[in-house]
Design a protein around this motif. Structure first.
Motif, mmCIF file in Angstrom:
data_model
loop_
_atom_site.group_PDB
_atom_site.id
_atom_site.type_symbol
_atom_site.label_atom_id
_atom_site.label_comp_id
_atom_site.label_asym_id
_atom_site.label_seq_id
_atom_site.Cartn_x
_atom_site.Cartn_y
_atom_site.Cartn_z
ATOM 1 N N MET A 1 20.410 1.027 -9.818
ATOM 2 C CA MET A 1 20.351 0.906 -11.262
ATOM 3 C C MET A 1 19.459 -0.270 -11.669
ATOM 4 N N ALA A 2 19.657 -1.411 -11.008
ATOM 5 C CA ALA A 2 18.849 -2.590 -11.330
ATOM 6 C C ALA A 2 17.371 -2.309 -11.085
ATOM 7 N N LEU A 3 17.062 -1.585 -10.009
ATOM 8 C CA LEU A 3 15.671 -1.241 -9.715
ATOM 9 C C LEU A 3 15.105 -0.356 -10.814
ATOM 10 N N ALA A 4 15.860 0.610 -11.263
ATOM 11 C CA ALA A 4 15.399 1.496 -12.338
ATOM 12 C C ALA A 4 15.128 0.713 -13.606
ATOM 13 N N LEU A 5 15.985 -0.225 -13.933
ATOM 14 C CA LEU A 5 15.776 -1.043 -15.136
ATOM 15 C C LEU A 5 14.562 -1.941 -14.977
ATOM 16 N N ALA A 6 14.357 -2.462 -13.780
ATOM 17 C CA ALA A 6 13.205 -3.328 -13.535
ATOM 18 C C ALA A 6 11.903 -2.557 -13.662
ATOM 19 N N LEU A 7 11.909 -1.269 -13.315
ATOM 20 C CA LEU A 7 10.696 -0.471 -13.369
ATOM 21 C C LEU A 7 10.433 0.108 -14.748
ATOM 22 N N GLU A 8 11.424 0.175 -15.598
ATOM 23 C CA GLU A 8 11.266 0.820 -16.895
ATOM 24 C C GLU A 8 10.118 0.271 -17.739
ATOM 25 N N PRO A 9 9.913 -1.051 -17.862
ATOM 26 C CA PRO A 9 8.805 -1.528 -18.681
ATOM 27 C C PRO A 9 7.433 -1.090 -18.168
ATOM 28 N N ALA A 10 7.325 -0.774 -16.885
ATOM 29 C CA ALA A 10 6.035 -0.352 -16.329
ATOM 30 C C ALA A 10 5.682 1.075 -16.720
ATOM 31 N N VAL A 11 6.646 1.846 -17.204
ATOM 32 C CA VAL A 11 6.395 3.218 -17.614
ATOM 33 C C VAL A 11 5.887 3.193 -19.055
ATOM 34 N N ALA A 12 4.637 3.544 -19.219
ATOM 35 C CA ALA A 12 4.016 3.442 -20.546
ATOM 36 C C ALA A 12 4.154 4.752 -21.308
ATOM 37 N N ASP A 13 4.328 4.640 -22.606
ATOM 38 C CA ASP A 13 4.296 5.794 -23.491
ATOM 39 C C ASP A 13 2.855 5.911 -23.967
ATOM 40 N N ASP A 14 2.211 7.014 -23.607
ATOM 41 C CA ASP A 14 0.799 7.192 -23.910
ATOM 42 C C ASP A 14 0.549 7.792 -25.289
ATOM 43 N N THR A 15 1.585 7.945 -26.088
ATOM 44 C CA THR A 15 1.463 8.588 -27.396
ATOM 45 C C THR A 15 0.394 7.928 -28.257
ATOM 46 N N GLU A 16 0.393 6.619 -28.313
ATOM 47 C CA GLU A 16 -0.581 5.903 -29.156
ATOM 48 C C GLU A 16 -2.001 6.050 -28.624
ATOM 49 N N ALA A 17 -2.149 6.085 -27.311
ATOM 50 C CA ALA A 17 -3.481 6.263 -26.723
ATOM 51 C C ALA A 17 -4.042 7.635 -27.095
ATOM 52 N N TRP A 18 -3.216 8.672 -26.981
ATOM 53 C CA TRP A 18 -3.667 10.018 -27.340
ATOM 54 C C TRP A 18 -3.974 10.105 -28.832
ATOM 55 N N ARG A 19 -3.169 9.469 -29.667
ATOM 56 C CA ARG A 19 -3.430 9.464 -31.113
ATOM 57 C C ARG A 19 -4.776 8.806 -31.383
ATOM 58 N N ALA A 20 -5.025 7.680 -30.742
ATOM 59 C CA ALA A 20 -6.293 6.968 -30.931
ATOM 60 C C ALA A 20 -7.472 7.849 -30.513
ATOM 61 N N LEU A 21 -7.327 8.583 -29.417
ATOM 62 C CA LEU A 21 -8.401 9.475 -28.968
ATOM 63 C C LEU A 21 -8.630 10.582 -29.994
ATOM 64 N N ARG A 22 -7.553 11.213 -30.464
ATOM 65 C CA ARG A 22 -7.679 12.283 -31.467
ATOM 66 C C ARG A 22 -8.352 11.788 -32.731
ATOM 67 N N GLU A 23 -8.042 10.553 -33.132
ATOM 68 C CA GLU A 23 -8.522 10.003 -34.401
ATOM 69 C C GLU A 23 -9.848 9.262 -34.296
ATOM 70 N N GLY A 24 -10.494 9.289 -33.131
ATOM 71 C CA GLY A 24 -11.796 8.648 -32.987
ATOM 72 C C GLY A 24 -11.740 7.148 -32.820
ATOM 73 N N GLN A 25 -10.577 6.630 -32.459
ATOM 74 C CA GLN A 25 -10.431 5.187 -32.242
ATOM 75 C C GLN A 25 -10.443 4.838 -30.761
ATOM 76 N N ALA A 26 -10.686 5.862 -29.926
ATOM 77 C CA ALA A 26 -10.705 5.665 -28.477
ATOM 78 C C ALA A 26 -11.600 6.727 -27.859
#
Length: 177
Positions: A1-26
């Protein structure tokens, strides 16, 4: 459990990156799909695909997978720019998201075949000079992406970069189908 919690911040949500690409900001820059080997044969001729490393059947399948991933992210058409190397052009064509424009600054400079510093400057300037419009996808080589971003992408891996590009662009996400 502790390992899973330690790794959680490394998992990125790419939603904003995809939005930026769709909107011409990336921009999405990706390494060509699987083309077994390293470099090119001594008989390499830019105008003759039979003299170059090129996509194998798995590489073509990998490249086609981008179409579905991009569609899932709301991108069904894009401006696609490619290295003149066959493995990049064929990756871009198999993606089937728009006409492919060959762009020499995206050509490989592996093994001293080009001028990495100049090509990187030209890539940055060229992308930043593009007019607004459809999302932009660049298909190139590992050396080009690493020189621009510091990221060492796997075959068929892409990097979404914030615009405007700079000598130290902001990496929003690493993505692959």
């Amino acid at each position: 459990m502790a390992l899973a919690l330690a790794l959680e911040p490394a998992v990125a949500d790419d939603t904003e990156a995809w939005r930026a690409l769709r909107e011409g900001q990336a921009v999405l820059i990706l390494r060509h799909a699987l083309a077994p080997g390293t470099g090119d044969p001594a008989s390499f001729d830019l105008g003759d695909c039979s003299t170059q490393r090129d996509l194998n059947a798995q590489g073509r399948k990998q490249a086609r997978a981008w179409n579905g991933l991009l569609a899932q992210q709301g991108i069904d058409a894009a401006r696609v720019y490619s290295s003149q190397w066959c493995r990049c052009r064929h990756t871009a064509e198999e993606m089937d998201i728009g006409p492919v424009t060959e762009w020499p600054p995206l050509n490989s400079f592996y093994g001293g075949q080009g001028d990495g510093e100049r090509q990187t400057r030209e890539t940055i300037a060229g992308v930043n000079a593009l007019d607004e419009g459809l999302p932009v996808v660049l298909v190139t080589h590992q050396v080009n992406i690493t020189r621009l971003t510091g990221v060492y992408p796997a075959s068929n891996e892409g990097v979404i970069l914030s615009l405007p590009l700079s000598e130290r662009p902001t990496v929003l996400a690493r993505v692959s189908p």
